[in-house]
Design a protein around this motif. Structure first.
Motif, short mmCIF file in Angstrom:
data_model
loop_
_atom_site.label_atom_id
_atom_site.label_comp_id
_atom_site.label_asym_id
_atom_site.label_seq_id
_atom_site.Cartn_x
_atom_site.Cartn_y
_atom_site.Cartn_z
N UNK A 149 0.83 -1.19 0.00
CA UNK A 149 0.00 0.00 0.00
C UNK A 149 0.86 1.24 0.00
N UNK A 150 0.35 2.31 0.57
CA UNK A 150 1.09 3.56 0.62
C UNK A 150 2.13 3.56 1.73
N UNK A 151 2.87 4.67 1.81
CA UNK A 151 4.01 4.73 2.73
C UNK A 151 4.44 6.17 2.96
N UNK A 152 5.19 6.35 4.03
CA UNK A 152 5.83 7.64 4.24
C UNK A 152 6.89 7.88 3.18
N UNK A 153 7.20 9.14 2.94
CA UNK A 153 8.20 9.51 1.94
C UNK A 153 8.79 10.85 2.31
N UNK A 154 10.02 11.10 1.91
CA UNK A 154 10.68 12.37 2.20
C UNK A 154 12.12 12.36 1.75
N UNK A 155 13.02 12.13 2.68
CA UNK A 155 14.44 12.07 2.32
C UNK A 155 14.76 10.77 1.59
N UNK A 156 13.93 9.76 1.79
CA UNK A 156 14.03 8.51 1.05
C UNK A 156 12.65 8.16 0.48
#
Length: 262
Positions: free
Chosen positions: A172-179
């Motif tokens: 499903x979905x996920x956190x994201x940012x620096x990676x």
């Protein structure tokens, strides 16, 4: 650890997001009868190199794949839906193509996916694509401070139920940012009012994906490409979204949003 981003950091992610949107728009335009998946991979690779961006997929070696992944875009056809490994396949009339792309620019990532139809569109294929797009918009609407993670999952699930599609909860979905993948798994099935409370600065990749008649998956021999277990066709829509003090900010919105024809 969940990292809340500042408005300045979200804007840097937005730079990456706009580029991801540009590449996916280009891939959608190029996806035509007679085009090889490797041509689409090479086009995306060229755009990334010219921009000075960094592919999040190249050399990616998660526990679920047979790494390292040595391509810059995921391309999945018909019953394939996730982590499609580009290979020597020529697109045919009526094929359903999912393109998924994640890049980093100046240290910040964005991730998005879209499904298009090559040539002649069958109504049942248009329907499942619409379902994922509507589920994504419903999920985005829930990405507001004070709501909970389960509200996002429940919104996706509700659309799937309305259309009569089963929902897989393994991916499903996920956190994201620096990676590309940060903490938080965002299931495509859940209960409203449950889970972590959403706060401004939270950035998520939301990605409803459905198969027409099953919630079970199988892997290709390549160790990457995930297909519906019964061979039914699939669709996948994804955006990178930031929770703000006000309305959700979609960092990967495309100018051709809503068009499903290749």
């Amino acid at each position: 650890m969940i990292e809340l981003k500042t408005p300045a950091e979200i804007e840097r992610m937005h730079v990456a997001g706009r580029f991801v949107a540009e590449v996916l728009s280009e891939v959608g335009k190029l996806a035509d009868v007679g085009v090889n998946l490797l041509e689409l991979e090479h086009h995306a690779r060229g755009m990334i190199e010219r921009r000075g961006a960094e592919s999040c997929y190249w050399d990616y070696s998660p526990s679920f794949g047979r790494g390292p992944f040595r391509n810059v875009i995921c391309l999945a056809v018909n019953d394939a839906v996730l982590h499609g490994l580009p290979h020597d396949y020529v697109l045919r009339d009526g094929d359903v193509l999912t393109a998924d792309l994640a890049v980093k620019i100046d240290g910040w990532a964005a991730d998005s996916a879209r499904t298009v139809i090559v040539g002649t569109a069958a109504e049942e294929d248009l329907r499942i694509i619409r379902a994922t797009e509507e589920a994504l918009e419903a999920a985005i609407e829930m990405a507001r401070p004070g709501n909970r993670l389960g509200d996002i999952s429940a919104a996706i699930w509700a659309v799937a139920c309305d259309y009569g599609y089963p929902v897989n909860t393994e991916f499903g979905g996920h956190g994201i940012g620096r990676t590309m993948h940060e903490d938080l798994h965002v299931s495509n099935k859940g209960r409203a009012g449950r889970g972590m409370k959403l706060r401004p600065g939270l950035t998520l990749a939301l990605e409803p994906w459905f198969a027409r008649t099953t919630d079970q998956i199988i892997y290709d021999a390549d160790g990457w490409t995930i297909r519906s277990a019964d061979g039914s066709r699939t669709a996948h829509s994804e955006h990178t979204v930031a929770v703000t003090e006000g309305a959700p900010l979609v960092l990967t919105r495309r100018g051709d949003e809503g068009f499903v024809l290749g």
